[in-house]
Design a protein around this motif. Sequence first.
Motif, mmCIF file in Angstrom:
data_model
loop_
_atom_site.group_PDB
_atom_site.id
_atom_site.type_symbol
_atom_site.label_atom_id
_atom_site.label_comp_id
_atom_site.label_asym_id
_atom_site.label_seq_id
_atom_site.Cartn_x
_atom_site.Cartn_y
_atom_site.Cartn_z
ATOM 1 N N VAL A 14 0.874 -1.172 0.000
ATOM 2 C CA VAL A 14 0.000 0.000 0.000
ATOM 3 C C VAL A 14 0.914 1.225 0.000
ATOM 4 N N PRO A 15 0.796 2.108 -0.980
ATOM 5 C CA PRO A 15 1.793 3.163 -1.156
ATOM 6 C C PRO A 15 2.161 3.956 0.090
ATOM 7 N N HIS A 16 1.182 4.515 0.794
ATOM 8 C CA HIS A 16 1.555 5.369 1.930
ATOM 9 C C HIS A 16 2.201 4.556 3.047
ATOM 10 N N GLN A 17 1.796 3.300 3.198
ATOM 11 C CA GLN A 17 2.425 2.464 4.212
ATOM 12 C C GLN A 17 3.855 2.103 3.821
ATOM 13 N N ALA A 18 4.045 1.781 2.532
ATOM 14 C CA ALA A 18 5.382 1.441 2.050
ATOM 15 C C ALA A 18 6.329 2.627 2.173
ATOM 16 N N ILE A 19 5.817 3.824 1.934
ATOM 17 C CA ILE A 19 6.630 5.029 2.075
ATOM 18 C C ILE A 19 7.054 5.214 3.524
ATOM 19 N N GLY A 20 6.117 5.027 4.451
ATOM 20 C CA GLY A 20 6.450 5.150 5.866
ATOM 21 C C GLY A 20 7.478 4.127 6.315
ATOM 22 N N GLU A 21 7.325 2.896 5.849
ATOM 23 C CA GLU A 21 8.278 1.846 6.202
ATOM 24 C C GLU A 21 9.666 2.147 5.642
ATOM 25 N N TYR A 22 9.703 2.647 4.429
ATOM 26 C CA TYR A 22 11.000 2.982 3.829
ATOM 27 C C TYR A 22 11.689 4.099 4.625
ATOM 28 N N CYS A 23 10.920 5.093 5.039
ATOM 29 C CA CYS A 23 11.488 6.179 5.836
ATOM 30 C C CYS A 23 12.103 5.650 7.128
ATOM 31 N N ASP A 24 11.400 4.754 7.801
ATOM 32 C CA ASP A 24 11.903 4.190 9.048
ATOM 33 C C ASP A 24 13.168 3.378 8.832
ATOM 34 N N GLN A 25 13.209 2.633 7.746
ATOM 35 C CA GLN A 25 14.339 1.747 7.484
ATOM 36 C C GLN A 25 15.593 2.486 7.033
ATOM 37 N N HIS A 26 15.417 3.642 6.397
ATOM 38 C CA HIS A 26 16.562 4.321 5.782
ATOM 39 C C HIS A 26 16.870 5.690 6.378
ATOM 40 N N GLY A 27 16.226 6.027 7.480
ATOM 41 C CA GLY A 27 16.542 7.288 8.147
ATOM 42 C C GLY A 27 16.258 8.511 7.297
ATOM 43 N N ILE A 28 15.178 8.485 6.565
ATOM 44 C CA ILE A 28 14.811 9.608 5.694
ATOM 45 C C ILE A 28 14.487 10.834 6.540
ATOM 46 N N ASP A 29 14.975 12.013 6.118
ATOM 47 C CA ASP A 29 14.640 13.230 6.858
ATOM 48 C C ASP A 29 13.897 14.263 6.023
ATOM 49 N N LEU A 30 13.537 13.918 4.777
ATOM 50 C CA LEU A 30 12.670 14.774 3.964
ATOM 51 C C LEU A 30 11.997 13.915 2.902
ATOM 52 N N ILE A 31 10.694 14.118 2.728
ATOM 53 C CA ILE A 31 9.936 13.451 1.668
ATOM 54 C C ILE A 31 9.479 14.529 0.687
#
Length: 301
Positions: free
Chosen positions: A248-265
């Motif tokens: 699910v796109p928004h869930q996958a985006i959130g998971e990716y942020c958590d896994q890769h330390g994203i600080d801006l989307i």
Amino acid sequence: MYTDILIPTDGSDNVEPAVQYGLDLAGRYDATVHALHIVDSSPIERKLELTALEIDLETLPDTWYDAGDAATQQIATRAAEHGLEAVTEVRRGFPAREIRSYITDTGIDLVCMGTRGHSGLDRFLLGSVTTRIVRTVDIPVLSVKSKLTEALSESEKRGGFEDILVPTDGSKPAREAVTHALDLARTYDATLHALYVVDRGAYASRPGWTWDELQQVLEQNGDTVVEDVQSRAAADGVSVAAEITHGVPHQAIGEYCDQHGIDLIVMGTHGRSGISRRLIGSVTERVLRNSDEPVLTIRGV
């Protein structure tokens, strides 16, 4: 890319993270900082619409304007400490309407706004003023969740970016988002992350297809899309990581942020098809509601 950056402020701690990011962006791009406070007359004006009372709104308490002067001047002082030009203004009216008017009057090309976090109703409303601005202006808007100062990370206190995520589906708004993400990654010497999500929900909207057939088409499109981002990043000398995932796109985006330390989307506001000007776009809206990271929305035109 950005020459005039607007930071609306109500003087509360809620806007502090947005101020930090706005000042840092202005420093990186040598942009003018615009600090704006709106004396919110909307509650009074709405009540007047229901009564026969006549009140001169020009006679609102001076303390309301004084608070706005103090809030905007504080931002201007901090901008000056960074060697930045700053403009301050206090207006009266409906906040979202006045912010849009100021954007038009002054040629603003980026807005940095705080939201109220995501507890209770705020999780669904974002903060009504920020939501209205994201939905109705044609310039990029950086939405930053409010946090207590002591809860800010070191990167948040500095306002900088090291890992920037651009979810993309290859649409025109998404490609425009890639353009902004690339420029930011180059400016901050950050890693750009390109993410394509094979949307399981797309199957329901494709009658007559088997899931295997649709999945193959979507994966092929994903390959094309992320390869395009990689090519553009290489041409700009930007470090890039690319991934195709399923979910699910928004869930996958959130998971990716958590896994890769994203600080801006960085996201386009339309997605695959033209959506009403009054809507954000379902994926982007869900990311805005749920993400702890700042989200830069780029409206496709």
